[in-house]
Design a protein around this motif. Structure first.
Motif, mmCIF file in Angstrom:
data_model
loop_
_atom_site.group_PDB
_atom_site.id
_atom_site.type_symbol
_atom_site.label_atom_id
_atom_site.label_comp_id
_atom_site.label_asym_id
_atom_site.label_seq_id
_atom_site.Cartn_x
_atom_site.Cartn_y
_atom_site.Cartn_z
ATOM 1 N N LEU A 23 78.330 32.663 -14.117
ATOM 2 C CA LEU A 23 79.752 32.906 -14.372
ATOM 3 C C LEU A 23 80.088 32.743 -15.845
ATOM 4 O O LEU A 23 79.642 31.789 -16.486
ATOM 5 C CB LEU A 23 80.611 31.917 -13.572
ATOM 6 C CG LEU A 23 80.526 32.010 -12.059
ATOM 7 C CD1 LEU A 23 81.115 30.761 -11.423
ATOM 8 C CD2 LEU A 23 81.251 33.258 -11.579
ATOM 9 N N LEU A 28 85.658 32.622 -14.523
ATOM 10 C CA LEU A 28 86.230 31.402 -13.951
ATOM 11 C C LEU A 28 87.751 31.512 -13.801
ATOM 12 O O LEU A 28 88.348 30.796 -13.014
ATOM 13 C CB LEU A 28 85.887 30.186 -14.813
ATOM 14 C CG LEU A 28 84.442 29.718 -14.745
ATOM 15 C CD1 LEU A 28 84.184 28.642 -15.795
ATOM 16 C CD2 LEU A 28 84.104 29.215 -13.353
ATOM 17 N N VAL A 60 85.284 26.463 -7.086
ATOM 18 C CA VAL A 60 84.225 27.342 -7.578
ATOM 19 C C VAL A 60 82.935 27.090 -6.804
ATOM 20 O O VAL A 60 82.289 28.025 -6.327
ATOM 21 C CB VAL A 60 84.015 27.148 -9.091
ATOM 22 C CG1 VAL A 60 82.842 27.980 -9.595
ATOM 23 C CG2 VAL A 60 85.296 27.501 -9.861
ATOM 24 N N LEU A 109 86.732 22.886 -14.257
ATOM 25 C CA LEU A 109 85.859 23.644 -15.142
ATOM 26 C C LEU A 109 86.819 24.321 -16.122
ATOM 27 O O LEU A 109 87.360 25.389 -15.839
ATOM 28 C CB LEU A 109 85.038 24.665 -14.356
ATOM 29 C CG LEU A 109 84.039 24.071 -13.372
ATOM 30 C CD1 LEU A 109 83.358 25.170 -12.568
ATOM 31 C CD2 LEU A 109 83.018 23.218 -14.100
ATOM 32 N N THR A 111 88.811 26.300 -18.843
ATOM 33 C CA THR A 111 88.703 27.589 -19.528
ATOM 34 C C THR A 111 89.517 27.591 -20.818
ATOM 35 O O THR A 111 89.355 28.485 -21.638
ATOM 36 C CB THR A 111 89.166 28.739 -18.617
ATOM 37 O OG1 THR A 111 90.517 28.503 -18.227
ATOM 38 C CG2 THR A 111 88.276 28.845 -17.378
ATOM 39 N N SER A 123 82.602 26.838 -20.807
ATOM 40 C CA SER A 123 83.475 25.975 -20.027
ATOM 41 C C SER A 123 83.167 24.502 -20.283
ATOM 42 O O SER A 123 82.063 24.150 -20.722
ATOM 43 C CB SER A 123 83.300 26.290 -18.539
ATOM 44 O OG SER A 123 84.161 25.505 -17.765
#
Length: 153
Positions: A23, A28, A60, A109, A111, A123
């Motif tokens: 990813l 994300l 996720v 996570l 961003t 991330s």
């Protein structure tokens, strides 16, 4: 003159998962973003105050289908999450810490950091409840999700 741009940073989500995936930070952003205003102590830079946004780690990871029975709490409680950063830093969490039926910790996570997108850097793991910043992992390269097996097995 054309500019050469680096490929986007990716993180690999792998382990005891039905659907491992790579990813980017942009990908994300498909999950609902949460906001975390945090204060933590950093051993090298002292007290830090930041605002992060990003999806919950559990959302996720759950979409990759960890190999546990979601209906059996004890099955979930044996899973660990290891997060690896681009600088070699690593951190470990347990699935129950982030699971809504256990600790329900809103681990992100990230961003964005203080409104700045993290697409170029990658991330960042954000653990809002930690007073110490040691489990904040920058430039995540991979996340392993799997069942704990003692070394003597």
């Amino acid at each position: 003159m054309s500019r050469i741009t680096a490929p986007p940073r990716t993180l690999r989500l792998y382990g005891d998962l039905e659907r491992p995936v790579d990813l980017t930070v942009a990908q994300l952003r498909r999950w609902p973003a949460q906001r975390a205003e945090v204060v933590f102590d950093c051993a090298t830079n002292g007290a830090q105050r930041h605002v992060f946004t990003g999806p919950l780690l559990r959302d996720v990871a759950a979409e990759a289908h960890p190999a546990f029975d979601v209906h059996r709490r004890k099955d979930r409680s044996r899973f660990l999450i290891a997060v690896f950063g681009g600088d070699g830093h690593r951190s470990v969490l347990s699935w129950p810490e982030i699971d809504a039926e256990f600790g329900n910790s809103p681990v992100l996570l990230a961003t964005t950091l203080d409104g700045r997108p993290l697409d170029a850097e990658g991330s960042q793991l954000v653990v809002p409840g930690d007073a110490c910043g040691a489990r904040y992992v920058s430039a995540i390269t991979s996340i392993w999700v799997g069942a704990y097996l003692p070394p003597d097995r």
